[in-house]
Enzyme design. Structure first.
Site, PDB file in Angstrom:
ATOM      1  N   ARG A   1      -6.363   1.378  -3.435  1.00 38.98           N
ATOM      2  CA  ARG A   1      -5.913   0.251  -4.248  1.00 38.98           C
ATOM      3  C   ARG A   1      -5.147  -0.729  -3.373  1.00 38.98           C
ATOM      4  O   ARG A   1      -4.348  -0.328  -2.536  1.00 38.98           O
ATOM      5  CB  ARG A   1      -4.997   0.740  -5.360  1.00 38.98           C
ATOM      6  CG  ARG A   1      -5.609   1.803  -6.255  1.00 38.98           C
ATOM      7  CD  ARG A   1      -4.552   2.391  -7.163  1.00 38.98           C
ATOM      8  NE  ARG A   1      -5.083   3.516  -7.933  1.00 38.98           N
ATOM      9  CZ  ARG A   1      -4.350   4.270  -8.730  1.00 38.98           C
ATOM     10  NH1 ARG A   1      -3.044   4.029  -8.865  1.00 38.98           N
ATOM     11  NH2 ARG A   1      -4.897   5.269  -9.387  1.00 38.98           N
TER      12      ARG A   1
ATOM     13  N   ASP B   1      -2.487  -3.985  -3.848  1.00 38.76           N
ATOM     14  CA  ASP B   1      -1.610  -4.543  -4.874  1.00 38.76           C
ATOM     15  C   ASP B   1      -1.989  -5.972  -5.224  1.00 38.76           C
ATOM     16  O   ASP B   1      -2.732  -6.639  -4.488  1.00 38.76           O
ATOM     17  CB  ASP B   1      -0.154  -4.527  -4.383  1.00 38.76           C
ATOM     18  CG  ASP B   1       0.399  -3.116  -4.262  1.00 38.76           C
ATOM     19  OD1 ASP B   1      -0.085  -2.231  -4.994  1.00 38.76           O
ATOM     20  OD2 ASP B   1       1.310  -2.905  -3.446  1.00 38.76           O
TER      21      ASP B   1
ATOM     22  N   ARG C   1       4.395  -3.090   3.737  1.00 35.61           N
ATOM     23  CA  ARG C   1       5.293  -4.188   3.376  1.00 35.61           C
ATOM     24  C   ARG C   1       6.758  -3.804   3.572  1.00 35.61           C
ATOM     25  O   ARG C   1       7.587  -4.642   3.963  1.00 35.61           O
ATOM     26  CB  ARG C   1       5.022  -4.612   1.931  1.00 35.61           C
ATOM     27  CG  ARG C   1       3.661  -5.287   1.763  1.00 35.61           C
ATOM     28  CD  ARG C   1       3.221  -5.343   0.307  1.00 35.61           C
ATOM     29  NE  ARG C   1       4.173  -6.064  -0.507  1.00 35.61           N
ATOM     30  CZ  ARG C   1       4.134  -6.096  -1.841  1.00 35.61           C
ATOM     31  NH1 ARG C   1       3.196  -5.405  -2.491  1.00 35.61           N
ATOM     32  NH2 ARG C   1       5.019  -6.778  -2.508  1.00 35.61           N
TER      33      ARG C   1
END
Length: 246
Positions: A51, A53, A198
């Site tokens: 996945r 974001d 991140r």
């Protein structure tokens, strides 16, 4: 039953991420599955390598789906790029083995993160980088990168609260390249936890700006506390570059 492997590029700024959310139309998976339905008249779930974001981009996302369609690969490629939105592009369509699974068979990934490091922001780079005006010490950041390379428990650098699965990952390389005001962080590893890249970038920026010491990396590995790491930088600077398979 055929197993079709796709390599996909997308600009994620309009979307809530890869994963389909019910029937919501603002996901990459949802958009591609609608086109597969139109193309094959089959209700098919497409499996992504992982996945991404909301707001994250991809140059080399990999996915697969099963179909009984006899359409040629060339016609599939043309169909996808005719009916998908312009910010989602299928770069390659190929026949995979019956047991190929885009997520379970992945052995590693490469991500990029971009930071616009200048006093004045950029009108053009703002959708694909994080504006960070503080002066940075690249040598300190590179020293911190060396501590991150290798096999570690990265739970303190992730958004996971708890996990029944292992949070140990191996980062093979981290590089920082500067071209004018644009900093390019590149990460290669066997896998990445939720928001791990991140949070690592946010930590490296704080180290580079002098608000955090290089030794903080060791402390976060030891105490496994997310709050001791840097901020989670915005999604728009993150790109999934490539997914690796044996």
């Amino acid at each position: 039953m055929r197993n079709i492997k796709l390599t996909i590029e997308y600009d994620g700024k309009r979307y809530l991420g890869w994963q389909r959310l019910g029937d919501y139309d603002k996901t990459i998976q949802g958009k591609i599955e609608k086109v597969i339905k139109l193309m094959t008249d089959e209700n098919t779930e497409i499996i992504g390598s992982g996945r991404t974001d909301g707001g994250t981009h991809a140059r080399g996302q990999v996915a697969n789906f099963k179909t009984t369609s006899e359409m040629t690969l060339e016609d599939m490629l043309a169909f996808f790029n005719r009916y998908l939105p312009q910010d989602i592009v299928v770069k390659n369509v190929e026949e995979a083995t019956e047991r190929f699974h885009a997520r379970y068979n992945a052995t590693g990934k490469q991500y990029s993160y971009y930071v616009w490091n200048a006093e004045i922001p950029s009108a053009f780079e703002r959708a694909y980088s994080f504006y960070y005006p503080q002066q940075l010490d690249l040598a300190r950041m590179e020293e911190a990168c060396e501590k991150l390379i290798g096999k570690h428990d990265f739970i303190g650098f992730s958004a996971l609260k708890k996990s029944k699965k292992s949070t140990v990952r191996t980062i093979e390389s981290i590089s920082i390249e500067q071209e004018g005001s644009l900093l390019h962080f590149s990460f290669v590893g066997d896998g990445f936890l939720h928001k791990m890249v991140r949070i690592i970038v946010g930590t490296l920026l704080e180290i580079g700006a002098g608000s955090m010491d290089v030794s903080a990396i060791d402390e976060i590995f030891e105490n496994k506390v997310r709050e001791h790491a840097g901020e989670t930088v915005p999604a728009q600077g993150l790109f999934l570059d490539e997914v690796y398979y044996r």
